[in-house]
Scaffold this active site. Structure first.
Site, PDB file in Angstrom:
ATOM      1  N   GLY A 190       0.830  -1.199   0.000  1.00 13.63           N
ATOM      2  CA  GLY A 190       0.000   0.000   0.000  1.00 13.63           C
ATOM      3  C   GLY A 190       0.863   1.247   0.000  1.00 13.63           C
ATOM      4  N   GLN A 246       3.127   9.926   1.499  1.00 11.88           N
ATOM      5  CA  GLN A 246       4.416   9.247   1.391  1.00 11.88           C
ATOM      6  C   GLN A 246       5.211   9.662   0.156  1.00 11.88           C
ATOM      7  OE1 GLN A 246       2.496   5.179   2.224  1.00 11.88           O
ATOM      8  NE2 GLN A 246       4.567   4.982   3.029  1.00 11.88           N
ATOM      9  N   CYS A 306       6.643  -0.273   6.577  1.00 11.58           N
ATOM     10  CA  CYS A 306       6.185   0.917   5.879  1.00 11.58           C
ATOM     11  C   CYS A 306       7.278   1.362   4.911  1.00 11.58           C
ATOM     12  CB  CYS A 306       5.897   2.006   6.912  1.00 11.58           C
ATOM     13  SG  CYS A 306       5.316   3.545   6.194  1.00 11.58           S
ATOM     14  N   LEU A 307       6.882   1.734   3.709  1.00  9.33           N
ATOM     15  CA  LEU A 307       7.867   2.178   2.717  1.00  9.33           C
ATOM     16  C   LEU A 307       8.576   3.454   3.160  1.00  9.33           C
ATOM     17  CD1 LEU A 307       5.800   1.455  -0.504  1.00  9.33           C
ATOM     18  CD2 LEU A 307       7.867   0.260   0.242  1.00  9.33           C
ATOM     19  N   HIS A 351      -3.768   1.021   7.911  1.00 10.44           N
ATOM     20  CA  HIS A 351      -2.405   1.593   7.913  1.00 10.44           C
ATOM     21  C   HIS A 351      -2.355   2.793   6.961  1.00 10.44           C
ATOM     22  CE1 HIS A 351       2.184   0.916   7.756  1.00 10.44           C
ATOM     23  NE2 HIS A 351       1.952   1.822   6.815  1.00 10.44           N
ATOM     24  N   GLU A 352      -2.933   2.646   5.771  1.00 10.15           N
ATOM     25  CA  GLU A 352      -2.904   3.744   4.792  1.00 10.15           C
ATOM     26  C   GLU A 352      -3.795   4.910   5.232  1.00 10.15           C
ATOM     27  OE1 GLU A 352      -0.522   3.566   2.852  1.00 10.15           O
ATOM     28  OE2 GLU A 352      -0.191   1.425   3.122  1.00 10.15           O
ATOM     29  N   HIS A 362      -2.000   7.154   7.478  1.00 15.05           N
ATOM     30  CA  HIS A 362      -1.077   8.100   6.832  1.00 15.05           C
ATOM     31  C   HIS A 362      -1.793   9.403   6.472  1.00 15.05           C
ATOM     32  CE1 HIS A 362       2.703   6.041   6.536  1.00 15.05           C
ATOM     33  NE2 HIS A 362       2.210   4.994   5.905  1.00 15.05           N
TER      34      HIS A 362
HETATM   35 ZN    ZN Z   1       3.105   3.202   5.731  1.00 17.11          ZN
END
Ligand code: ZN
Length: 184
Positions: free
Chosen positions: A60, A65, A110-111, A153-154, A157
């Site tokens: 995701g 991000q 997480c990226l 999670h997204e 963000h």
């Molecule tokens: Zn993340």
């Protein structure tokens, strides 16, 4: 295309901001951003493309991000029950959720976070999300398992929340009695 160079890392202030609603119908730029976010996730799961461009695999990605403080995210994943989820949304919101909770036994990644941060992140087992697709058509998605976890999670963000904010500081692997462990 989006690469790891476009992805901001933990400590960047945009990750702590509450993202703005996208005005709909979307501008061509917002639409391209949304689609390129979904492309990143798909590309990152293709071993050849990921290796060629140095993409870290993810399931995701949320717009903050890539330093775009707008309410949009993309998910692309197959869960443990071989269900495939692949979508990208403008202005997503959780309209209902289960009482039951769940957490990934592997923790979350997480990226935007380069290091592994161990610990359980307890979330709702099931969520229903409403949002708008690339053509500004309203969609409603019922998610469970890994997809429900990833979507929360997204969503976080978009509200400036990082997954590790949810980890029990005193005991990262504290096993809640009211949440179901999920294997990825
Ligand atoms: Zn993340």
């Amino acid at each position: 295309m989006i690469t790891m160079e476009d992805i901001v890392r933990d400590g960047h202030p945009v990750l702590r901001q509450k993202a703005e609603e996208v005005s709909l119908p979307p501008s061509e730029e917002d639409k391209q951003t949304l689609l390129s976010m979904l492309d990143y996730i798909k590309n990152s799961q293709d071993p050849d493309i990921a290796e060629k461009y140095g993409l870290r695999p993810g399931i995701g990605l949320a717009a903050p991000q890539i330093n775009v403080s707008k309410r949009m995210f993309a998910l692309h994943l197959e869960d443990g029950s071989n269900r495939t989820y692949s979508f990208a949304l403008f202005n997503p919101r959780i309209v209902s959720h289960s009482v039951e909770k769940a957490y990934l036994t592997s923790g979350e990644g997480c990226l935007s976070v380069d290091e592994n941060i161990p610990g359980y992140v307890v979330r709702y087992s099931r969520v229903t999300i409403k949002g708008f697709d690339q053509d500004a058509k309203e969609v409603k998605l019922r998610l469970k398992g890994l997809a429900a976890i990833a979507a929360q999670h997204e969503m976080d963000h978009l509200n400036g929340i990082m997954f590790y904010d949810h980890i029990n500081k005193k005991d990262p692997f504290f096993e809640p009695t009211d949440a179901e462990p999920l294997e990825r």
